[in-house]
Design an enzyme around this catalytic site. Structure first.
Site, PDB file in Angstrom:
ATOM      1  N   ARG A   1       0.803  -1.223   0.000  1.00 24.71           N
ATOM      2  CA  ARG A   1       0.000   0.000   0.000  1.00 24.71           C
ATOM      3  C   ARG A   1       0.837   1.274   0.000  1.00 24.71           C
ATOM      4  O   ARG A   1       0.547   2.216  -0.734  1.00 24.71           O
ATOM      5  CB  ARG A   1      -0.927   0.041   1.236  1.00 24.71           C
ATOM      6  CG  ARG A   1      -2.266  -0.565   1.032  1.00 24.71           C
ATOM      7  CD  ARG A   1      -2.778  -1.113   2.323  1.00 24.71           C
ATOM      8  NE  ARG A   1      -1.817  -2.094   2.818  1.00 24.71           N
ATOM      9  CZ  ARG A   1      -1.782  -3.351   2.409  1.00 24.71           C
ATOM     10  NH1 ARG A   1      -2.656  -3.773   1.540  1.00 24.71           N
ATOM     11  NH2 ARG A   1      -0.885  -4.190   2.873  1.00 24.71           N
ATOM     12  N   THR A   2       1.847   1.317   0.840  1.00 23.01           N
ATOM     13  CA  THR A   2       2.598   2.571   0.963  1.00 23.01           C
ATOM     14  C   THR A   2       3.260   2.922  -0.367  1.00 23.01           C
ATOM     15  O   THR A   2       3.130   4.026  -0.871  1.00 23.01           O
ATOM     16  CB  THR A   2       3.648   2.466   2.085  1.00 23.01           C
ATOM     17  OG1 THR A   2       2.978   2.107   3.286  1.00 23.01           O
ATOM     18  CG2 THR A   2       4.376   3.782   2.282  1.00 23.01           C
TER      19      THR A   2
ATOM     20  N   HIS B   1       5.791   5.416  11.255  1.00 21.76           N
ATOM     21  CA  HIS B   1       5.242   5.374   9.900  1.00 21.76           C
ATOM     22  C   HIS B   1       4.301   6.577   9.792  1.00 21.76           C
ATOM     23  O   HIS B   1       3.082   6.440   9.844  1.00 21.76           O
ATOM     24  CB  HIS B   1       4.503   4.048   9.697  1.00 21.76           C
ATOM     25  CG  HIS B   1       4.172   3.746   8.271  1.00 21.76           C
ATOM     26  ND1 HIS B   1       4.354   4.648   7.249  1.00 21.76           N
ATOM     27  CD2 HIS B   1       3.662   2.630   7.695  1.00 21.76           C
ATOM     28  CE1 HIS B   1       3.972   4.091   6.106  1.00 21.76           C
ATOM     29  NE2 HIS B   1       3.541   2.873   6.349  1.00 21.76           N
TER      30      HIS B   1
ATOM     31  N   ARG C   1      11.667   3.744   2.695  1.00 19.37           N
ATOM     32  CA  ARG C   1      11.299   2.773   3.739  1.00 19.37           C
ATOM     33  C   ARG C   1      12.541   1.954   4.045  1.00 19.37           C
ATOM     34  O   ARG C   1      13.204   1.433   3.136  1.00 19.37           O
ATOM     35  CB  ARG C   1      10.183   1.847   3.255  1.00 19.37           C
ATOM     36  CG  ARG C   1       9.988   0.646   4.176  1.00 19.37           C
ATOM     37  CD  ARG C   1       8.784  -0.171   3.848  1.00 19.37           C
ATOM     38  NE  ARG C   1       7.571   0.524   4.229  1.00 19.37           N
ATOM     39  CZ  ARG C   1       6.374  -0.058   4.270  1.00 19.37           C
ATOM     40  NH1 ARG C   1       6.248  -1.330   3.957  1.00 19.37           N
ATOM     41  NH2 ARG C   1       5.310   0.626   4.618  1.00 19.37           N
TER      42      ARG C   1
ATOM     43  N   LYS D   1      25.747  -4.314  -2.231  1.00 20.05           N
ATOM     44  CA  LYS D   1      27.213  -4.176  -2.352  1.00 20.05           C
ATOM     45  C   LYS D   1      27.784  -3.491  -1.118  1.00 20.05           C
ATOM     46  O   LYS D   1      28.973  -3.203  -1.063  1.00 20.05           O
ATOM     47  CB  LYS D   1      27.552  -3.339  -3.592  1.00 20.05           C
ATOM     48  CG  LYS D   1      27.065  -3.924  -4.902  1.00 20.05           C
ATOM     49  CD  LYS D   1      27.438  -2.959  -6.030  1.00 20.05           C
ATOM     50  CE  LYS D   1      26.712  -3.324  -7.311  1.00 20.05           C
ATOM     51  NZ  LYS D   1      26.753  -2.208  -8.267  1.00 20.05           N
TER      52      LYS D   1
END
Lengths: 156, 305
Positions: free
Chosen positions: B53-54, B131, B103, B82
Site C-alpha cells: 500500500r505505501t 510510519h 522505507r 554491495k
C-alpha cells in the site's frame, strides 16, 4: 585505619590527574574506562574504601602523566557523579573540576538498538539526550530508544 | 512550521496536519483538477523493505499529479547489497529526484536525511520506529467519518510494541483534545518505553486494557494491527502471541451505531472476513485515503499550490 595513615599509602604525584571522592568500589571501573591497564607506563595509585569526612568511604585514583579528555570527563560524570577531578602540575593542584552530568552526549556509548542507524556503517556518531540523571536514562537522537542505567553499567 | 523532511508525527504541528487534511479533502473531491500539478517532477522511491500500500499509493499519488517515479522496490536490486551506506544512497536520490520516499528497516534514517538530502524526504516506514504518513491517513479516515477527531473514544489493539504505525498514530492523536484512548494488548506487546515516555512528556493519558470485550461498546473507533512476525527476535514468541487478538462479527454485536474499524493492513487473521461486509469496516476506504493524503503531502513538500 585512620585517614592520616591512609594518606601515607597514596603519595603525591608530580604531574597528572587525581580523581577524588569516587563512590566506594568504583575506582577499578574508572581506570578501565580511562583505558589505564597494566601497560600504562607511569605511576598509578589507587585507594579503595578509604575514610572520607564527606562521604564516609570513598575511592581515590592518582594517575601520573594523564590528562582527561572532555569525553573521559563525561564518562566519569555518569559513573562517579560525586567525584572531583584535580589537575596536578608540579605537585600542586592547578585546577579542580566538579563533575556535572551533561544534558547531551555524543560518541559515548553504542545505542542499545541493533537496528539503530548509529550502529550501521554511516558517517555519523552516536548521539544521546540525557532524559534522567538519577537514575541515568539516555535517549537516542536517531532511533529514540532509551538506554537505561542497567545497560549503561554494562557498557561503560 | 513544516519540517524539511517527514519522519515523525511527533514533531509536526496540529496546524500542519489540518493543512494536509484540508488539501487532501480538496483533492479527493476533484482529483482531475490536480492532474498536471507535478508535471516534470520526479518522486524517488527507495524501498529497502517490502511494501504494497505505501509504495503503490505513493506512486499512484505522484502519477495522479502528473509526475513521474523513479526507484527500487527491494534492497536486493540496489547497491545496498554491495554494502552502500544509507547516506550515500540518499545522496544519490537527492541528485536524481525532486522529492523522495524511503522505507528502511534501520531506525533513525530521518537524521541521515537531515544531513545528506536537500530535497524533501518522507518516511514510508522506518523499522519499528514510525510510519508517519500512515498515521496521517488514519487520522484523515477518522476525520472524514466523524468530522472532528477531538472527543472520540479510540481503541488501539494488537502489536503496540513492534508496530511502527502505533507511535506515529499516538503522537498525532496526542495533538487533539479529550481523546479517550484505550490501548489493548497482551503485556508482552505493550508500548515501548520510549514511546510511553514521549506521551507522558506530552501529558497524553491513556488506559491500558487486556480485554476488548470490556470496552468495545464505548468505542467510536477500533484501530487494529497485525502481530508482526518479521519484527520478533524469537519465532516462538510470535507463535505464542499471533492469534491472541482477533475479532469477528460476534465481537461487534453491541457496538455504537457509528463505530468503525480501521487497520493499516496487511491483515493476517486478526479481522475475520465476515467483518468486511458490515457497516463498521473502513480499512479498504482507509487504504484509498492514503492516496489523497500522499498527494497532498507531495504538493505541500514540493511547494506547489
Amino acid at each position: 585505619m585512620s585517614e592520616n595513615s591512609e594518606k601515607l599509602i597514596v603519595t603525591k604525584i608530580e604531574d597528572g590527574t587525581v580523581i577524588d571522592r569516587i563512590p566506594p568500589g568504583k575506582a577499578l571501573k574508572i581506570l578501565e574506562i580511562l583505558g589505564i591497564d597494566s601497560n600504562y607506563p607511569y605511576t598509578v595509585a589507587l585507594a579503595m574504601r578509604v575514610a572520607s569526612k564527606k562521604m564516609k568511604l570513598k575511592d581515590v585514583v592518582k594517575i601520573r602523566g594523564k590528562a582527561l579528555t572532555p569525553q573521559d570527563t563525561q564518562k566519569l560524570s555518569f559513573i562517579a557523579p560525586t567525584a572531583t577531578v584535580n589537575i596536578i602540575v608540579d605537585y600542586k593542584v592547578q585546577e579542580k573540576q566538579n563533575l556535572k552530568v551533561p544534558n547531551h552526549v555524543e560518541d559515548f556509548v553504542d545505542c542499545v538498538n541493533p537496528n539503530c542507524v548509529s550502529n550501521a556503517h554511516e558517517p555519523i556518531v552516536s548521539s544521546f539526550d540525557v532524559v534522567s540523571k538519577d537514575p541515568l536514562i539516555l535517549r537516542c537522537v536517531y532511533c529514540d530508544r532509551l538506554l537505561e542505567q542497567k545497560y549503561l553499567n554494562r557498557k561503560l | 512550521m513544516i519540517p524539511k523532511h517527514l519522519f515523525s508525527t511527533r514533531i509536526i504541528s496540529k496546524d500542519f496536519i489540518e493543512q494536509i487534511f484540508s488539501l487532501a479533502s480538496k483533492i479527493e473531491s476533484n482529483p482531475d483538477q490536480f492532474a498536471d500539478k507535478c508535471k516534470g517532477k520526479i518522486l524517488g522511491t527507495l524501498f529497502f523493505e517490502p511494501s504494497t500500500r505505501t509504495r503503490l499509493s505513493f506512486e499512484s499519488a505522484m502519477l495522479r499529479l502528473g509526475g513521474q517515479i523513479l526507484g527500487f522496490t527491494s534492497a536486493k536490486v540496489s547497491s545496498a547489497v554491495k554494502g552502500e551506506s544509507i547516506s550515500d544512497t540518499i545522496r544519490m536520490i537527492n541528485l536524481y529526484s525532486d522529492i523522495a520516499v524511503i522505507r528502511h528497516y534501520i531506525e533513525g534514517v530521518g537524521e541521515i536525511a537531515k544531513n545528506f538530502a536537500s530535497i524533501p524526504v518522507i518516511s514510508g516506514g522506518t523499522g519499528s520506529q514510525e510510519h508517519p504518513t500512515q498515521a496521517l491517513l488514519d487520522l484523515y479516515s477518522i476525520k472524514k467519518e466523524f468530522k472532528e477527531i477531538d472527543n472520540l473514544s479510540i481503541g488501539v489493539m494488537g502489536d503496540l510494541l513492534y508496530g511502527r504505525t502505533i507511535p506515529s498514530l499516538l503522537f498525532a492523536l496526542a495533538k487533539y483534545e479529550n481523546i479517550d484512548l484505550h490501548l489493548i494488548a497482551p503485556p508482552a506487546l505493550r508500548l515501548r518505553k520510549n514511546v510511553a515516555l514521549r506521551l507522558k512528556e506530552n501529558g497524553f493519558k491513556y488506559n491500558i486494557e487486556e480485554n476488548l470485550k470490556d470496552i468495545i461498546s464505548d468505542l467510536d473507533v477500533l484501530y487494529m494491527t497485525r502481530i508482526q512476525k518479521e519484527r520478533f527476535p524469537d519465532p516462538v514468541d510470535y507463535e505464542r502471541l499471533k492469534g491472541v487478538y482477533q475479532i469477528s462479527t460476534e465481537d461487534i454485536k453491541n457496538v455504537k451505531d457509528r463505530f468503525i474499524i480501521l487497520h493499516p493492513l496487511p491483515r493476517v487473521d486478526e479481522i475475520d472476513y465476515s467483518i468486511d461486509k458490515t457497516k463498521h469496516s473502513r480499512y479498504f476506504e482507509q487504504a484509498l485515503n492514503g492516496v489523497w493524503v500522499r498527494m497532498a503531502l507531495i504538493l505541500i513538500y514540493l511547494g506547489i499550490d
